[in-house]
Each structure stands twice: as C-alpha cells, then as structure tokens.
Scaffold this motif. Sequence first.
Motif, PDB file in Angstrom:
ATOM      1  N   ILE A 253      -1.097  16.527  -2.228  1.00 14.18           N
ATOM      2  CA  ILE A 253      -2.073  16.121  -3.246  1.00 14.18           C
ATOM      3  C   ILE A 253      -2.465  14.664  -3.052  1.00 14.18           C
ATOM      4  N   VAL A 254      -1.488  13.802  -2.847  1.00 19.88           N
ATOM      5  CA  VAL A 254      -1.775  12.374  -2.678  1.00 19.88           C
ATOM      6  C   VAL A 254      -2.595  12.146  -1.413  1.00 19.88           C
ATOM      7  N   ILE A 255      -2.273  12.850  -0.337  1.00 18.13           N
ATOM      8  CA  ILE A 255      -3.050  12.734   0.898  1.00 18.13           C
ATOM      9  C   ILE A 255      -4.496  13.149   0.651  1.00 18.13           C
ATOM     10  N   LEU A 256      -4.687  14.261  -0.039  1.00 24.92           N
ATOM     11  CA  LEU A 256      -6.047  14.735  -0.324  1.00 24.92           C
ATOM     12  C   LEU A 256      -6.797  13.777  -1.245  1.00 24.92           C
ATOM     13  N   GLU A 257      -6.112  13.222  -2.230  1.00 22.85           N
ATOM     14  CA  GLU A 257      -6.741  12.228  -3.114  1.00 22.85           C
ATOM     15  C   GLU A 257      -7.194  11.012  -2.312  1.00 22.85           C
ATOM     16  N   ASP A 258      -6.358  10.571  -1.402  1.00 25.31           N
ATOM     17  CA  ASP A 258      -6.676   9.409  -0.561  1.00 25.31           C
ATOM     18  C   ASP A 258      -7.869   9.718   0.346  1.00 25.31           C
ATOM     19  N   GLN A 259      -7.895  10.906   0.925  1.00 20.07           N
ATOM     20  CA  GLN A 259      -9.014  11.303   1.780  1.00 20.07           C
ATOM     21  C   GLN A 259     -10.311  11.402   0.983  1.00 20.07           C
ATOM     22  N   LEU A 260     -10.225  11.934  -0.236  1.00 21.91           N
ATOM     23  CA  LEU A 260     -11.407  12.038  -1.090  1.00 21.91           C
ATOM     24  C   LEU A 260     -11.941  10.657  -1.439  1.00 21.91           C
TER      25      LEU A 260
ATOM     26  N   TYR B 162       0.834  -1.198   0.000  1.00 22.25           N
ATOM     27  CA  TYR B 162       0.000   0.000   0.000  1.00 22.25           C
ATOM     28  C   TYR B 162       0.873   1.255   0.000  1.00 22.25           C
ATOM     29  N   GLN B 163       1.892   1.286   0.843  1.00 21.68           N
ATOM     30  CA  GLN B 163       2.779   2.442   0.896  1.00 21.68           C
ATOM     31  C   GLN B 163       3.518   2.633  -0.425  1.00 21.68           C
ATOM     32  N   LEU B 164       3.878   1.549  -1.077  1.00 24.10           N
ATOM     33  CA  LEU B 164       4.557   1.661  -2.372  1.00 24.10           C
ATOM     34  C   LEU B 164       3.630   2.246  -3.430  1.00 24.10           C
ATOM     35  N   ARG B 165       2.351   1.886  -3.392  1.00 22.24           N
ATOM     36  CA  ARG B 165       1.400   2.488  -4.348  1.00 22.24           C
ATOM     37  C   ARG B 165       1.266   3.985  -4.106  1.00 22.24           C
ATOM     38  N   ILE B 166       1.207   4.382  -2.845  1.00 24.10           N
ATOM     39  CA  ILE B 166       1.118   5.806  -2.492  1.00 24.10           C
ATOM     40  C   ILE B 166       2.391   6.532  -2.951  1.00 24.10           C
ATOM     41  N   ALA B 167       3.534   5.924  -2.695  1.00 23.68           N
ATOM     42  CA  ALA B 167       4.813   6.525  -3.093  1.00 23.68           C
ATOM     43  C   ALA B 167       4.909   6.643  -4.611  1.00 23.68           C
TER      44      ALA B 167
ATOM     45  N   ALA C 159       3.012   9.675  -5.727  1.00 21.60           N
ATOM     46  CA  ALA C 159       3.780  10.893  -5.430  1.00 21.60           C
ATOM     47  C   ALA C 159       4.906  11.055  -6.447  1.00 21.60           C
ATOM     48  N   ARG C 160       5.545   9.957  -6.798  1.00 19.33           N
ATOM     49  CA  ARG C 160       6.635  10.031  -7.770  1.00 19.33           C
ATOM     50  C   ARG C 160       6.122  10.512  -9.124  1.00 19.33           C
ATOM     51  N   GLU C 161       4.943  10.051  -9.533  1.00 17.98           N
ATOM     52  CA  GLU C 161       4.360  10.522 -10.795  1.00 17.98           C
ATOM     53  C   GLU C 161       4.238  12.039 -10.788  1.00 17.98           C
TER      54      GLU C 161
END
Length: 111
Positions: free
Chosen positions: A82-89, A58-63, A66-68
Amino acid sequence: MTADHSLSRLDDDDYPAYTMGRAADMLGTTPAFLRAIGEAGLIAPLRSEGGHRRYSRYQLRIAARARELVDQGTPVGAACRIVILEDQLEEAQRINEEHRDRVRPRGTADA
C-alpha cells in the motif's frame, strides 16, 4: 570534509543518519519491524562500513506510514505494498502536474 558539507547533510532527507536502534526508537517500534519492512522491499537502508543498517529521514517517514497501517490491522506485506503504491501515485500526480504546467497556455486558469 568541510563544515558546509557536513551541515548540508542536516537538510538531506536521503542521508542515512539513523541507526536501526535509533530509528526503531523514533518510530516507537522494534528493529524486527524495520527488518520486516526491509525484507518486504519497502525500504533498503544503507549499510555502514561495519555492516550496520542506517536509515534516512525519508525512509523513516515511509516506515511510519507502514506502521500506521500495521497498527490498524493490515499485515506487514500488504502495508508495504500500500505504501509503495501511495508513493508511486504521488509521484505520478507530481509528474502529471509538471506536464500540465508545461503544456498549459499562458494566462489560462485550471479547469
């Protein structure tokens, strides 16, 4: 530990199976990038008994997300936000859908 318990980890997205070096290699990035997104609060890897960072799938998918964004020119801190907000949404949308499913009268279609 039983074989069944060991095999169940293979399906566990949250099991910290990857070392920092392996995670960086899988993402095509550097350990410094993983440290930077950790410092920005995007991911918090578990630590082995020896203090080494360990990452989950899961952390690798999030990372990877972010790398993209970083590869597109977004600063690391902004990419993490941005990734945190996308995950919260995504989580809020899932909760809303579950709520709609509970309150929707049987036999009615989506509007």
